[in-house]
Enzyme design. Sequence first.
Site, PDB file in Angstrom:
ATOM      1  N   GLY A  21     -67.828  29.781 -16.740  1.00  0.00           N
ATOM      2  CA  GLY A  21     -68.739  28.675 -16.437  1.00  0.00           C
ATOM      3  C   GLY A  21     -69.447  28.924 -15.108  1.00  0.00           C
ATOM      4  O   GLY A  21     -70.684  28.872 -15.023  1.00  0.00           O
ATOM      5  N   ASP A  27     -56.409  32.947 -16.971  1.00  0.00           N
ATOM      6  CA  ASP A  27     -56.292  33.171 -18.419  1.00  0.00           C
ATOM      7  C   ASP A  27     -56.538  34.610 -18.862  1.00  0.00           C
ATOM      8  O   ASP A  27     -56.244  34.958 -19.987  1.00  0.00           O
ATOM      9  CB  ASP A  27     -57.310  32.293 -19.162  1.00  0.00           C
ATOM     10  CG  ASP A  27     -56.945  30.829 -19.085  1.00  0.00           C
ATOM     11  OD1 ASP A  27     -55.774  30.541 -18.794  1.00  0.00           O
ATOM     12  OD2 ASP A  27     -57.830  29.977 -19.302  1.00  0.00           O
TER      13      ASP A  27
HETATM   14  P1  ADP Z   1     -64.994  28.067 -14.687  1.00  0.00           P
HETATM   15  O1  ADP Z   1     -65.892  28.816 -13.768  1.00  0.00           O
HETATM   16  O2  ADP Z   1     -63.559  28.164 -14.276  1.00  0.00           O
HETATM   17  O3  ADP Z   1     -65.257  28.411 -16.126  1.00  0.00           O
HETATM   18  P2  ADP Z   1     -66.447  25.531 -14.982  1.00  0.00           P
HETATM   19  O4  ADP Z   1     -66.923  25.886 -16.328  1.00  0.00           O
HETATM   20  O5  ADP Z   1     -65.901  24.175 -14.770  1.00  0.00           O
HETATM   21  O6  ADP Z   1     -65.301  26.510 -14.475  1.00  0.00           O
HETATM   22  O7  ADP Z   1     -67.640  25.779 -13.966  1.00  0.00           O
HETATM   23  C1  ADP Z   1     -67.481  25.515 -12.586  1.00  0.00           C
HETATM   24  C2  ADP Z   1     -68.784  25.015 -11.992  1.00  0.00           C
HETATM   25  O8  ADP Z   1     -69.818  25.971 -12.225  1.00  0.00           O
HETATM   26  C3  ADP Z   1     -69.326  23.748 -12.629  1.00  0.00           C
HETATM   27  O9  ADP Z   1     -68.749  22.582 -12.079  1.00  0.00           O
HETATM   28  C4  ADP Z   1     -70.799  23.834 -12.274  1.00  0.00           C
HETATM   29  O10 ADP Z   1     -71.033  23.423 -10.971  1.00  0.00           O
HETATM   30  C5  ADP Z   1     -71.067  25.307 -12.392  1.00  0.00           C
HETATM   31  N1  ADP Z   1     -71.624  25.596 -13.733  1.00  0.00           N
HETATM   32  C6  ADP Z   1     -70.940  25.891 -14.855  1.00  0.00           C
HETATM   33  N2  ADP Z   1     -71.778  26.091 -15.891  1.00  0.00           N
HETATM   34  C7  ADP Z   1     -73.031  25.909 -15.403  1.00  0.00           C
HETATM   35  C8  ADP Z   1     -74.356  25.987 -15.946  1.00  0.00           C
HETATM   36  N3  ADP Z   1     -74.557  26.287 -17.229  1.00  0.00           N
HETATM   37  N4  ADP Z   1     -75.396  25.728 -15.125  1.00  0.00           N
HETATM   38  C9  ADP Z   1     -75.195  25.454 -13.830  1.00  0.00           C
HETATM   39  N5  ADP Z   1     -73.989  25.366 -13.254  1.00  0.00           N
HETATM   40  C10 ADP Z   1     -72.916  25.591 -14.023  1.00  0.00           C
END
Ligand code: ADP
Length: 740
Positions: free
Chosen positions: A113, A159
């Site tokens: 993400g 993970d």
């Molecule tokens: P991870 O990086 O562990 O997969 P998340 O999916 O919760 O965790 O992403 C963490 C943060 O990255 C989100 O809270 C957001 O701020 C940012 N983020 C994730 N996906 C997007 C996206 N498609 N566009 C912009 N920011 C994003």
Amino acid sequence: MADTGSTPSSIGVLTSGGDASGMNPAVRAVIRTALHHGIDAYAIHEGYQGLVDGGDLIRRMELADTDGILHKGGTEIGTARSKEFRTREGRRAAARNMLERGIDALVVIGGDGSLTGANMFRAEWPELLAELVDAGEISAADAESHSFLRLVGLVGSIDNDMSGTDMTIGADTALHRIVEAMDALRSTASSHQRSFVVEVMGRHCGYLALMASLATAANWVLIPEQPPADDWADQMCRDVRTGRQIGRRQSVVVVAEGAQDRAGNPITAEQVKKLLEDELGEDTRITTLGHVQRGGAPSAFDRFLATRLGFTAVERLLTDAPGAPAQLVGLRGNRVVTSPLMECVEQTHAVAERIKAQDYDGAMLLRGGSFRQSHRILQTVQQAAARPTQTGRRRFRLAIVHSGGLAPGMNAAVRAAVRLGLDRGYSVLAVKNGFRGLRRGQIQEMDWMDVSGWVSDGGAELGTDRHIPTTGAGIEQVAEQIAAHRIDGLLMAGGWTGYQSAYELHRHRQQYPALDIPIVCLPMTITNDVPGTELSIGSDTALNSIVSDVDKIRQAAVATRRVAVVEVMGRHAGYLALLSGIASGAERIYMPEDGITIDDLTADIHSMAEGFRSGKRFGLIIRSEGADAVYNTWFITSLFEKEGGELFDARQAVLGHVQEGGDPSPFDRIHATSLTARCIEFLSEQLESGGRASAMIGFQSGRVQFTDLTSYPALIDAEAKRPVEQRWMESKDLAKIMRR
Ligand code: ADP
């Protein structure tokens, strides 16, 4: 620093998404490498939220700011999930905050993400700057001199669910936490003859569940990528029942969070518990490991991995052509590799999509060869007995022998050899006490349950020895025993003397026909000093043992402004010294390959004193036991103590044989098992085809490879007693850049 277009002005680093142990060493490495190159480095606190909010959340870092974080779990600069960063306004504010500080290069450490978000930010960067110019918030000149955003991603995620890297930062530490917990559960389960259902993290990825099962001999595992057959409930109950009948005192079923059946319905721990209770009347408890898995000090592997990746991330930012696509820096085998970031993210999503579409073979294919192999091995070794042979007789007789110093994981290797050998329809013989035992005929035929519980045990049940049968009489006695026990193939799982012994047998095969059998050498030594491999089994446990001892030494020493001189094993090779030095933040590492001169010592005393004058509270020197015959650990400690004067005192710690002890680390258990499987395959291929080749197995260029045993003499420096090529020496530069 003025922007020239060819190098970044300032580098920012942030951690985002779920926290993972090892993020701190990664941040430390990014900052230290940037400062080493004379580039300003900024730590962005609270993930993307810090970028959006700016102010005090974006802090310029000095070297001293990175002290004391290497060994800490979680992330000291904080992580957060930011809703605002998902909006265009949020990202525009982020760009403005960065430009105000001249930051036009980012290292983002997070999951898929976070990396997706980073990539979008990078793509939008020119438009965001144009909007800021239009709004009068930045000058056109500023926009022009930072016209593109350089971006490198590192995967921080427990993970291990990301394409582009074999290991994510934090996965090994999580495995440590799970395996510690499961070892503890096994002893209580065994005392009460109980069943345990253990739920581990992994919504889309069964890595932790699978590897923890392999490392702890769980009886059943349920992972999202490979749901069990439709009659799984009957099968599982049958297996657990059979296990009880053959004397297993505990049953452990591991369930990944995202486990499901073939129709895509979730399989929960509760469901498994109910089945075991209702169908078998088993006293069953559920343990959900939860956030414990994220926590704790990073493992030695994660510290070293994160340091290497953080270093490479900055090197990449400095050398990439202007406007080059974002990269992901990861690990392939034992090598640091770089791949296009978005391709990695897309491939990661593809696995989840295959699982959702119930294309499980497709999901397994994408997970990669070692994941599939681990799954296959687990299915064999967790059986209650070997599959019956087709003819009723055992076709070949394989023997396993250790040689050299003790290496954690030896028992796991024997267990795998016995079970995988028996399952192929062979007899498996265990040789006691190394080649001395082989000469004396101390050989015992092994059965399936003889190795029950061995995967997690430290030490070596068979015994090991440093004897090398070099004389005519020695070789002759070995040949007699091999003939008498009708041994068709030999697996030597050990270190330096084992390789030499195996080669001696191989060399004499024309003289003694009994020795004309396939032999395979499996690298098992904590000091990682055998040829044909970049990594030996046992060294990971030793590194973890050193690193956790140094953590304690540090804790005690900072209170009193102290230099600790820690002596680690490695008479002829400095692997443990170098790797533990990097993983524990040593200022100086002395190794046999380099020796020690009086000029080195003088220079090191001066730089240590300089460090203490500028605020350092702890100094660490790691010395290989064989680094120098005269400048020994006591001498160096005395020298530092005397010269430290009022600035610091010095104490020595000789870690000694504790480094060989303890239960094997998850990695050593897993590698012992998977490499043994490949060795048994090798012997089997030779025997089934009438071949007589002998080999050394190892990790090379990031892959498992076999090297012909005939080439052994050319691969070693017999006088120095180490391999001619030691690839890990490449990390010496990294150690220098990381020290302060
Ligand atoms: P991870 O990086 O562990 O997969 P998340 O999916 O919760 O965790 O992403 C963490 C943060 O990255 C989100 O809270 C957001 O701020 C940012 N983020 C994730 N996906 C997007 C996206 N498609 N566009 C912009 N920011 C994003």
